[in-house]
Design an enzyme around this catalytic site. Structure first.
Site, PDB file in Angstrom:
ATOM      1  N   HIS A 263      37.238  54.040  43.077  1.00  0.00           N
ATOM      2  CA  HIS A 263      36.264  54.437  44.093  1.00  0.00           C
ATOM      3  C   HIS A 263      34.895  54.706  43.454  1.00  0.00           C
ATOM      4  O   HIS A 263      33.879  54.127  43.866  1.00  0.00           O
ATOM      5  CB  HIS A 263      36.787  55.699  44.794  1.00  0.00           C
ATOM      6  CG  HIS A 263      35.863  56.264  45.825  1.00  0.00           C
ATOM      7  ND1 HIS A 263      36.033  56.045  47.175  1.00  0.00           N
ATOM      8  CD2 HIS A 263      34.747  57.028  45.706  1.00  0.00           C
ATOM      9  CE1 HIS A 263      35.069  56.652  47.842  1.00  0.00           C
ATOM     10  NE2 HIS A 263      34.274  57.266  46.982  1.00  0.00           N
ATOM     11  N   GLU A 264      34.884  55.546  42.453  1.00  0.00           N
ATOM     12  CA  GLU A 264      33.603  55.923  41.835  1.00  0.00           C
ATOM     13  C   GLU A 264      32.952  54.722  41.142  1.00  0.00           C
ATOM     14  O   GLU A 264      31.735  54.585  41.131  1.00  0.00           O
ATOM     15  CB  GLU A 264      33.809  57.074  40.846  1.00  0.00           C
ATOM     16  CG  GLU A 264      34.273  58.387  41.476  1.00  0.00           C
ATOM     17  CD  GLU A 264      33.342  58.921  42.565  1.00  0.00           C
ATOM     18  OE1 GLU A 264      32.126  58.668  42.505  1.00  0.00           O
ATOM     19  OE2 GLU A 264      33.858  59.575  43.501  1.00  0.00           O
ATOM     20  N   HIS A 267      30.840  52.903  43.514  1.00  0.00           N
ATOM     21  CA  HIS A 267      29.494  53.495  43.608  1.00  0.00           C
ATOM     22  C   HIS A 267      28.642  53.082  42.409  1.00  0.00           C
ATOM     23  O   HIS A 267      27.473  52.721  42.548  1.00  0.00           O
ATOM     24  CB  HIS A 267      29.581  55.025  43.618  1.00  0.00           C
ATOM     25  CG  HIS A 267      29.987  55.617  44.931  1.00  0.00           C
ATOM     26  ND1 HIS A 267      29.313  55.392  46.098  1.00  0.00           N
ATOM     27  CD2 HIS A 267      31.016  56.460  45.245  1.00  0.00           C
ATOM     28  CE1 HIS A 267      29.901  56.075  47.097  1.00  0.00           C
ATOM     29  NE2 HIS A 267      30.935  56.720  46.606  1.00  0.00           N
TER      30      HIS A 267
END
Lengths: 499, 499
Positions: A263-264, A267
């Site tokens: 997920h990160e 980003h």
């Protein structure tokens, strides 16, 4: 002043502003990772002073005049115009706020974060409540200086997701409620997917070893991105070649750290792959939260929870944990990390119940700002909502109201973009699958070609266009939530053999 | 202007300056620990801009006038006077430097650090040499603006150790050469101390586990100090409650990380225990490098290499490494970590040969600045000196000229303070032993009472007094290098059974 002189002035101002923004971003990363807590007051007061400098720069009357001038100047190209519009819009949000109040808010924000941190240590909502109350009052006060006809919460929603407001989010969350709550009920009633092997004892050092392999698989390069560890994982992007991501290892959970990191990394890739010509200006950093979240969720859920993703890398995990996973097939593992079950912690929630966690926060925020909900007893209101929509209730503050840092940090109106981001991802993902053979690329360890597609179709634009324009550029269509609901319905109907 | 108005102006200026200094310190820590290398240019350019802001603040004519005014004002108290003297002195160093040149130097400094970092990756001096040359030229140029009658190197020596110059350091290093080089020769000829067990295979994770216990023993609290990991350990202090220290683990060396950490913790305690009223002004941060180093070396060598220090904690190490240390007594272990043998790496050098490493750097710097030594072929000159004084010669650049970051960072004139610091420690240590039962406190796990003594007698003063004044306040005597030489002579005569 000639057009070029105006541009030069703008450039100088952008440069200065970017220097302050850069250090404030590093300070923020520092604070959330390594900075000793006892030095917070000294640092925070000075950080607030520097925020004040940014404030002065942003509302400098000479700059506001320059922006207006450039917006009316026929020589101004489209890209500069977009920048000026964004800067002007941001300036108008705060231009009437007295500077003392702005700096005081920044100080309150730091104090509120510190209070939340302490409250979590004590697992008690009470000492944090007065800060939350003050943060809401301050947010309301700051927004009041905009003299907008819209409500405070409408303004805040628009801040994080330009173009969105209560009406549109109400519609979106109505659909979430109508289409997902019944689906969740069906899943709860269905035969559960076996997830027991995910929550055995998984040595953290071995988890770290797997992480090294995973980030390599993601073609995630420490030359441009540092991977740290924090209680609450997050990502900060400083410029095109500097993203910082954190992760958290849970000793009795093998999937939490990898999925959170995927997920990160989503980003981080977004921040990293913006066209470097936007570095240090608002087109490189002002992306809507919804699009940002769509990139993290695309990686985490649409790719990171798929069988083709795990095929090349699951054997590594098995080798590290032969006792726990030796007899678990990749298919069983992937089913397990997709299993859905109502739970308390948003960041650990599955893909299907996740939007309900967000919907609850949206309803709470809306109530807090329209006065129908109070910060006093908010922990109870929180639990009532969880009981109503998910049938679960927090036994401690840390499992409930204190779990997220957002409100402590003044991020009201931010949560809804998380659910919106998931919905955006579905639309991007559908188009991506039309254009590249996603599954094969993963199976062949060519994840970089997937992030290249994202770079070309989404990332490089940065904040050059609004969210819906990016969606249209990438997918040929404005936002269409059907992709999202159908994706979830198909996936969970299949996984749980629903009728 | 009334006296109080002047003080208020000074306070405001100090506040601003401290905000910039704080972020520059955090940026520096960030750069040396986690910041992704590929983003260096973007960050460095902006950091240079902020350094420029500090420059502007420091040489603001209104401030210089204010400082002069306060220095002449009979109402000014002694502490304010000291501050004004320090600020004024610092301003005079740079007031005539054109700002562009100052910012260009800051940019060069960053480029030079990056070049050194890359050169180390390649283990090759050649690509770094042009940067080193430029750094020396720039240092010379910057100093030339002071229009001092002293030589450049005299000025630089005085920057890090006010009151010191070539003449005084020549005298000190002459004594080092005369008294220690013959002693080292005797030690080399003596029967060696067994150190073989120190360099077996020591699992790094277990070393980390020991570190946790060690910092607890040092009463080192993560609430005010973060412990990170870097290739080259260092310490940064932001304010009284925020120090950051790094360490490095070597898989086949059990004593390197603990001793290096004890050293850095010495720095961190000093930064932390300065009277908090000096936070954010020059009395809290401008301490001489010699006194700073005396605090790290006092902990590392005088305490950290003593038997009473290890008695309570050595069993922990034995338990972690039963195979390697199970049969090694605490006495044997302590003898081994005190063994002396000429070697290549300064930071890994023993207490006796260490000052020779520094003396070599002093001689090289002196030559580089008076023109008798050139950066071209400096790696060879380096090796010749090592051969002459220590009888060893580096086979690679990383073992030789590239081992230290200091020159890459523009820290010319800094090295000599390391040896001076060791000598200062001897004097502090002698007095400390007169006043408290150091050995018993360590054996009884009361290390905090030792750091309390240091706080009371050294740390709290910060930069309130010059080095020799602090020495006199703490020990009742000006600097006297006899304590140092006698300590080393006694210790090594005993350890090696010399006549």
């Amino acid at each position: 002043m000639t057009h070029n002189e105006k541009l030069e002035l703008l450039k100088q101002w952008e440069w200065k502003t970017s220097a302050y923004s850069m250090v404030l971003a590093v300070l923020s990363y520092d604070k959330m990772t390594v900075a000793p807590a006892a030095g917070a007051e000294f640092r925070d007061e000075r950080a607030a002073y520097l925020s004040g400098e940014v404030f002065d720069l942003s509302v400098d009357p000479k700059i506001i005049a320059l922006l207006k001038d450039l917006l009316e100047d026929p020589e101004t190209d489209a890209e500069t115009k977009r920048k000026c519009e964004c800067y002007y819009h941001d300036a108008m949000k705060i231009v009437s706020v007295p500077k003392e109040e702005y700096v005081a808010y920044s100080n309150l924000n730091n104090a509120s974060y510190n209070a939340w941190y302490k409250a979590r240590m004590e697992n008690d909502y009470a000492p944090f409540e007065p800060y939350l109350k003050q943060m809401i009052e301050s947010a309301r006060k700051l927004v009041s200086y905009r003299h907008s006809e819209k409500t405070t919460y409408d303004e805040l929603l628009n801040d994080y997701q330009p173009g969105m407001d209560i009406e549109k989010f109400d519609k979106f969350f109505d659909d979430v409620e109508k289409r997902l709550v019944p689906l969740i009920k069906k899943v709860v009633a269905a035969k559960p997917v076996d997830t027991s092997f995910l929550t055995q004892n998984y040595d953290v050092d071995k988890q770290r070893a797997f992480m090294k392999r995973l980030v390599k698989y993601l073609h995630y390069d420490e030359d441009w991105c540092y991977l740290g560890e924090t209680e609450h994982p997050f990502t900060v992007t400083i410029c095109a070649n500097d993203s910082r991501t954190t992760t958290r290892y849970i000793p009795d959970n093998v999937s939490s750290a990898p999925l959170s990191t995927i997920h990160e990394v989503g980003h981080a890739y977004y921040g990293h792959q913006v066209d470097p010509k936007y570095d240090g200006n608002i087109l490189g950093a002002g992306m809507s939260s919804g699009i940002h979240e769509s990139q993290s969720r695309l990686l985490e859920n649409y790719l990171g929870r798929s069988l083709p993703f795990w095929k090349p890398i699951y054997p590594v995990l098995q080798e590290l944990f032969p006792e726990q996973l030796g007899k678990v097939t990749a298919e069983q593992f992937v089913d397990a990390i997709n299993a859905s079950s109502p739970s308390l912690i948003r960041t650990e929630a599955d893909e299907l119940t996740y939007p309900i966690h967000v919907m609850i926060r949206y309803k709470l925020e809306k109530g807090l700002f329209n006065g129908t909900i109070s910060t006093e007893g908010l922990d109870k209101t929180w639990n009532e909502m969880y009981e109503k929509y998910l049938g679960v209730s927090a036994k401690t503050a840390n499992e409930g109201i204190l779990q997220d840092v957002h409100w402590a940090d003044g991020l009201f109106g931010y949560f809804p973009t998380y659910a919106l981001g998931s919905a955006f991802s579905a639309q991007f993902y559908a188009k991506m699958r039309e254009q590249i053979d996603v599954d094969r690329l993963m199976e062949e360890d060519r994840f970089n070609e997937i992030t290249d597609w994202l770079k070309e179709n989404v990332h490089r634009y940065g904040n050059r266009y609004d969210a819906e324009d990016v969606l249209e550029l990438a997918t040929g269509e404005r936002f269409n939530s059907e992709y999202y609901f159908r994706y979830l319905e198909d996936k969970y109907t299949k996984l749980y053999h629903l009728k």
